[in-house]
Write a protein that holds these residues in place. Structure first.
Motif, PDB file in Angstrom:
ATOM      1  N   UNK A 123       0.869  -1.188   0.000  1.00 40.41           N
ATOM      2  CA  UNK A 123       0.000   0.000   0.000  1.00 40.41           C
ATOM      3  C   UNK A 123       0.896   1.225   0.000  1.00 40.41           C
ATOM      4  N   UNK A 124       0.735   2.079  -1.021  1.00 40.12           N
ATOM      5  CA  UNK A 124       1.585   3.272  -1.092  1.00 40.12           C
ATOM      6  C   UNK A 124       0.792   4.573  -1.184  1.00 40.12           C
ATOM      7  N   UNK A 125      -0.541   4.501  -1.124  1.00 37.71           N
ATOM      8  CA  UNK A 125      -1.325   5.731  -1.142  1.00 37.71           C
ATOM      9  C   UNK A 125      -2.309   5.773  -2.297  1.00 37.71           C
ATOM     10  N   UNK A 126      -3.017   6.898  -2.419  1.00 39.85           N
ATOM     11  CA  UNK A 126      -4.149   6.960  -3.341  1.00 39.85           C
ATOM     12  C   UNK A 126      -3.999   7.992  -4.454  1.00 39.85           C
ATOM     13  N   UNK A 127      -2.860   8.658  -4.550  1.00 40.16           N
ATOM     14  CA  UNK A 127      -2.655   9.541  -5.702  1.00 40.16           C
ATOM     15  C   UNK A 127      -2.282   8.670  -6.902  1.00 40.16           C
ATOM     16  N   UNK A 128      -2.141   9.293  -8.055  1.00 39.48           N
ATOM     17  CA  UNK A 128      -2.142   8.533  -9.306  1.00 39.48           C
ATOM     18  C   UNK A 128      -1.094   7.413  -9.367  1.00 39.48           C
ATOM     19  N   UNK A 129       0.152   7.773  -9.156  1.00 40.95           N
ATOM     20  CA  UNK A 129       1.210   6.769  -9.283  1.00 40.95           C
ATOM     21  C   UNK A 129       1.307   5.911  -8.017  1.00 40.95           C
TER      22      UNK A 129
END
Ligand SMILES: Cc1ncc(COP(=O)(O)O)c(C=O)c1O
Length: 377
Positions: A123-129
């Motif tokens: 899991x690295x976050x919810x922005x595009x990349x």
């Protein structure tokens, strides 16, 4: 106007908090072993933090990055010292996703490549990349889909070596959590992180250590990746950095040369954010909180491992996953509503402990007692 209903909510309103204790609107007390999702690092409403943020607010709360903000330099110096990376450079932003997004962009600018290796369960976050590098198709919108991210099995050195052998010269970055949080408290092995380091060196790819959840002293070392004894090229951080004030950053190895316009932000590194982050580092250092995280965390892990009903205990320091069998799926809910203890969770049936780094042994014992009762139903 209604709130956009994207979060399942517990019917509890927190109105007061102090260190690892919170109170609801009815005056009911809770032990907080969740820390608002690993965010509360030095404890709720720590007096030094409250004073430092309040004092700053009375002076100047915000001005943009178009002027000198000496607090940023102070923060960079202090972070370099506490994290042991004095020769790294700091870029400040506002959230974990943004930190990872910027780290991935920086890597791509650096080696002029497009492919990113990420791992199953990440899991690295919810922005595009960041979301494209997150292993959860449910939260990847069609516009975020890209062939540039390659998912490999976690801790599989042979698969990693094979990927580099096949298209190593196209790989811009490898991004990995030291301990997967959302993925259920799964630690990257020492030899796997060493392998990432050596392959990134061989192929001029960038090793990005996502320390958003597992970093900031939570495991006893400032960055949990550093248990592997090798440096990452970029460390991303957020949650514990501001003890609740939104502040994030990336710590960047000396080989990366900045140019004006390369990265940017409106809010990142503002006066209040820096004051909050400096207060956190003051306390981590003064109160030896990394040591406390290691000692109290090891104690909890040891004691939890003695409990027969528990399937597996994973983690390091105060980042602990308690894997429960399916028939004990209600324990987390009961801990909150019957035993008045906040914990986190990970699918399918893992209780996550992510408390403040100054959790006491007494509080750990209280949890252990209540947990044993909760297991009996
Ligand atoms: C490892 C990791 N990276 C990135 C993020 C994203 O952080 P944020 O929610 O601040 O954007 C999270 C959030 O849980 C995380 O656990």
């Amino acid at each position: 106007m209604n709130l956009f209903d994207v979060y399942p909510l517990n019917d509890i309103e927190i109105t007061k908090a102090s260190f690892s204790t919170v109170w609801d609107a009815n005056g009911q007390e809770y032990l907080d072993l969740y820390g608002g999702h690993a965010v509360i690092s030095i404890g709720h409403t720590h007096p030094h933090y409250v004073t430092r943020v309040t004092d700053q607010l009375h002076k100047v709360g915000f001005y943009s990055n178009s002027v000198k903000i000496p607090l940023q330099t102070q923060l960079a110096e202090k972070l370099g010292k506490v994290s042991g990376k004095t020769d790294y450079q700091l870029f400040l932003c506002n959230s974990g996703a943004e930190a990872n997004e910027n780290a991935l962009k920086l890597a791509s600018f650096y080696n002029n490549r497009k492919k990113v290796i990420a791992f199953k369960g990440a899991f690295h976050g919810r922005t595009s990349l960041a979301v494209a590098a997150t292993d959860n198709p449910k939260i990847v919108a069609p516009v975020n889909e890209t062939d540039n991210v390659i998912f490999l099995p976690h801790n599989d050195e042979a698969a990693l070596a094979q990927a580099f052998a096949a298209y190593g010269n196209e790989i811009s970055a490898v991004i990995i959590e030291g301990i997967q949080g959302v993925g259920g408290i799964k630690e990257a092995s020492v030899s796997f992180l060493q392998k990432i380091r050596s392959l990134c060196d061989d192929y001029n790819a960038v090793y990005i250590a996502d320390s958003v959840q597992c970093g900031y002293g939570r495991t006893g070392l400032f960055y949990s990746h550093d248990y592997a004894g090798v440096n990452a090229d970029v460390y991303t951080m957020a949650k514990g950095m501001g003890n609740g004030f939104p502040v994030a950053g990336i710590s960047i190895a000396p080989k990366f040369k900045p140019w004006h316009g390369m990265l940017g932000t409106t809010f990142g590194g503002n006066h209040l954010a820096c004051a909050a982050a400096l207060a956190v580092l003051d306390i981590i250092e003064q109160d030896n909180l990394m040591k406390n995280a290691e000692v109290v965390g090891s104690y909890l892990i040891e004691e939890l491992k003695k409990i027969e009903a528990v399937k597996e205990v994973r983690g390091r320091g105060l980042m602990i996953g308690i894997d429960l069998p399916e028939n004990l799926a209600d324990v987390k809910k009961n801990l909150l509503f019957k035993h008045k203890i906040f914990t986190g969770e990970a699918k399918p049936n893992v209780i996550r402990l992510l408390p403040a780094l100054n959790l006491t042994k007494g509080q750990a014992d209280h949890f252990l007692n209540e947990f044993k009762i909760a297991l009996k139903g």
